[in-house]
Design a protein around this motif. Structure first.
Motif, short mmCIF file in Angstrom:
data_model
loop_
_atom_site.label_atom_id
_atom_site.label_comp_id
_atom_site.label_asym_id
_atom_site.label_seq_id
_atom_site.Cartn_x
_atom_site.Cartn_y
_atom_site.Cartn_z
N VAL A 52 60.36 -46.06 75.89
CA VAL A 52 60.79 -46.55 77.20
C VAL A 52 61.01 -48.05 77.15
N SER A 55 64.22 -48.87 75.30
CA SER A 55 65.43 -48.47 76.02
C SER A 55 65.86 -49.51 77.05
N ILE A 57 64.60 -49.78 80.01
CA ILE A 57 64.36 -49.29 81.37
C ILE A 57 63.20 -50.06 81.98
#
Length: 127
Positions: A52, A55, A57
């Motif tokens: 995560v 990425s 995000i």
């Protein structure tokens, strides 16, 4: 590697408790999977967190904490029976481990309720 060695050693030490429950050795190693797979769960959790973060995000802190709590509780619900079910089958709950217990005064039926919950399968069916 250190994580796995630590949990494996913990599992092996807890196997001594298996021998205390059943000195014949039939249950030796029954508690090991619970401890070893804690390291597997931590590795999975770290992999998800790293993925995560890589990425890009942006996860709000409150949501991240909520997901963390749900994960921790879910994992304990999945792995907890690995530690307790074999004890139930061995009849450990049928004897009083200590002659006096504070828990017995605070919540007299807690042990019985916990044993029934641990023995229950999905949706309350017997495992």
């Amino acid at each position: 590697m250190q994580l796995y060695v630590g949990f494996a050693v913990s599992g092996l030490l807890h196997c001594a408790g298996d021998l205390m429950v059943d000195p014949s050795g039939k249950l030796f190693g029954a508690s090991f999977p619970f401890f070893f797979f804690q390291a597997v769960a931590i590795t999975f959790e770290d992999t998800v967190i790293d993925s995560v973060q890589r990425s890009g995000i942006k996860v709000p802190l409150g949501l991240a904490r909520a997901v963390g709590y749900v994960w921790a509780i879910s994992w304990l619900c999945v792995s907890g029976p690995w530690l307790f079910n074999w004890r139930l089958y061995a009849g450990v709950t049928e004897s009083e481990p200590l002659p006096i217990s504070l828990i017995d005064y605070v919540a007299p039926n807690l042990g019985t309720m916990a044993a029934r919950l641990a023995a229950a399968g999905p949706l309350g069916t017997q495992a």
